[in-house]
Design a protein around this motif. Structure first.
Motif, mmCIF file in Angstrom:
data_model
loop_
_atom_site.group_PDB
_atom_site.id
_atom_site.type_symbol
_atom_site.label_atom_id
_atom_site.label_comp_id
_atom_site.label_asym_id
_atom_site.label_seq_id
_atom_site.Cartn_x
_atom_site.Cartn_y
_atom_site.Cartn_z
ATOM 1 N N LEU A 128 41.401 -56.217 46.449
ATOM 2 C CA LEU A 128 41.429 -57.504 45.733
ATOM 3 C C LEU A 128 40.561 -57.414 44.483
ATOM 4 O O LEU A 128 40.987 -57.751 43.374
ATOM 5 C CB LEU A 128 40.935 -58.637 46.640
ATOM 6 C CG LEU A 128 41.838 -59.003 47.837
ATOM 7 C CD1 LEU A 128 41.108 -59.927 48.811
ATOM 8 C CD2 LEU A 128 43.132 -59.664 47.368
ATOM 9 N N SER B 148 41.868 -55.263 41.522
ATOM 10 C CA SER B 148 43.154 -55.500 40.847
ATOM 11 C C SER B 148 43.353 -56.930 40.382
ATOM 12 O O SER B 148 44.440 -57.267 39.909
ATOM 13 C CB SER B 148 44.306 -55.121 41.789
ATOM 14 O OG SER B 148 44.282 -55.936 42.939
ATOM 15 N N GLY B 149 42.343 -57.776 40.510
ATOM 16 C CA GLY B 149 42.599 -59.150 40.085
ATOM 17 C C GLY B 149 41.346 -59.980 39.910
ATOM 18 O O GLY B 149 40.229 -59.535 40.188
ATOM 19 N N ASN C 190 46.098 -60.022 38.015
ATOM 20 C CA ASN C 190 46.497 -60.909 39.103
ATOM 21 C C ASN C 190 45.417 -61.953 39.367
ATOM 22 O O ASN C 190 44.253 -61.764 39.014
ATOM 23 C CB ASN C 190 46.719 -60.089 40.376
ATOM 24 C CG ASN C 190 47.931 -59.188 40.265
ATOM 25 O OD1 ASN C 190 48.798 -59.418 39.423
ATOM 26 N ND2 ASN C 190 47.994 -58.170 41.102
ATOM 27 N N THR D 30 45.654 -65.693 49.895
ATOM 28 C CA THR D 30 45.426 -64.764 51.017
ATOM 29 C C THR D 30 45.100 -65.556 52.288
ATOM 30 O O THR D 30 44.638 -66.702 52.218
ATOM 31 C CB THR D 30 44.220 -63.848 50.713
ATOM 32 O OG1 THR D 30 43.052 -64.672 50.568
ATOM 33 C CG2 THR D 30 44.431 -63.041 49.453
ATOM 34 N N ILE E 3 48.382 -56.900 52.122
ATOM 35 C CA ILE E 3 47.420 -57.029 51.015
ATOM 36 C C ILE E 3 47.493 -55.776 50.129
ATOM 37 O O ILE E 3 47.512 -55.866 48.900
ATOM 38 C CB ILE E 3 45.967 -57.220 51.539
ATOM 39 C CG1 ILE E 3 45.830 -58.521 52.333
ATOM 40 C CG2 ILE E 3 44.938 -57.135 50.407
ATOM 41 C CD1 ILE E 3 45.754 -59.793 51.555
ATOM 42 N N ASN F 241 40.510 -54.319 52.091
ATOM 43 C CA ASN F 241 41.131 -55.473 51.417
ATOM 44 C C ASN F 241 40.222 -56.017 50.317
ATOM 45 O O ASN F 241 40.680 -56.350 49.229
ATOM 46 C CB ASN F 241 41.428 -56.597 52.419
ATOM 47 C CG ASN F 241 42.522 -56.221 53.393
ATOM 48 O OD1 ASN F 241 43.234 -55.236 53.167
ATOM 49 N ND2 ASN F 241 42.664 -56.980 54.455
ATOM 50 N N THR G 125 48.691 -56.271 46.274
ATOM 51 C CA THR G 125 47.704 -56.019 45.220
ATOM 52 C C THR G 125 48.168 -54.907 44.271
ATOM 53 O O THR G 125 47.575 -54.702 43.215
ATOM 54 C CB THR G 125 46.307 -55.661 45.789
ATOM 55 O OG1 THR G 125 46.453 -54.621 46.759
ATOM 56 C CG2 THR G 125 45.634 -56.857 46.427
ATOM 57 N N TYR H 70 43.854 -64.019 42.707
ATOM 58 C CA TYR H 70 43.836 -64.110 44.160
ATOM 59 C C TYR H 70 42.958 -65.276 44.595
ATOM 60 O O TYR H 70 41.856 -65.445 44.066
ATOM 61 C CB TYR H 70 43.266 -62.822 44.765
ATOM 62 C CG TYR H 70 43.982 -61.567 44.328
ATOM 63 C CD1 TYR H 70 45.366 -61.457 44.432
ATOM 64 C CD2 TYR H 70 43.264 -60.489 43.812
ATOM 65 C CE1 TYR H 70 46.017 -60.303 44.028
ATOM 66 C CE2 TYR H 70 43.902 -59.324 43.412
ATOM 67 C CZ TYR H 70 45.290 -59.237 43.517
ATOM 68 O OH TYR H 70 45.923 -58.097 43.111
#
Ligand code: S3P
Length: 169
Positions: free
Chosen positions: A94, A97-98, A6, A80, A67, A90, A71, A8
């Motif tokens: 984040l 995962s990205g 991902n 975001t 979030i 958070n 995620t 972000y």
């Protein structure tokens, strides 16, 4: 490029997270989410209304739930809310995962871009410059703790910002 990771976008209000996020999603043919919009759509009211009924802490709990939910999705681009990094949960979600991109620009530019804004409760103050400066001081370390890449979205054209992020990704 890690194909399914991902992307972000984090950073203060008005730095261009939604605009750049939509362009990145289009370039990558990925679904785009704006965490604020997901909250508003799920509640059927806007952010200022949530702040006025539930306070900032009520909003933060809703933001945290969204979030965590977003995620967990694969292959998305997400813009975001500027305060999403306040909660450690958070930041961890984040980062885990990205690819996290910190967009920043000058306070002058943010003030100009948000001059007609009515949707950001934290800017409803007699001194939005001072508010933004103190938010930046408090959050800069949190943004930096999360970010894989930091880029100035105020002085570069949007196209260049998108291209540069895609090169780093
Ligand atoms: C906030 C930023 C807003 C929104 C809310 C709180 C913040 O999102 O989540 O008004 O704390 O900085 P944008 O960064 O998209 O404006």
């Amino acid at each position: 490029m890690k194909k399914l990771e991902n992307i972000y976008l984090i950073g203060l209000m008005g730095v261009g997270k939604t605009t750049i996020g939509k362009q990145l999603a289009k370039a990558l043919q990925r679904p785009f989410y704006d965490s604020d919009k997901v909250i508003e759509d799920s509640m059927g009211v806007d952010i200022p209304t949530i702040f006025s009924y539930e306070g900032e802490e009520g909003f933060r709990l809703r933001e945290q739930a969204v979030i965590q939910q977003l995620t967990a999705l694969p292959g998305i681009v997400m813009a975001t809310g500027g305060g999403s990094v306040i909660k450690a949960e958070n930041r961890e979600a984040l980062k885990a995962s990205g690819f996290v991109v910190y967009l920043h620009c000058s306070i002058d530019k943010i003030l100009y871009r948000t001059r007609h804004d009515t949707q950001r409760p934290l800017l409803r103050t007699d001194n939005p410059r001072q508010r933004l400066q103190s938010l930046l001081v408090a959050r800069e370390p949190l943004y930096m703790a999360c970010a894989d890449f930091k880029i100035d979205s105020g002085s570069l054209p949007g196209k260049t910002v998108v291209k540069t992020i895609l090169q780093q990704y």
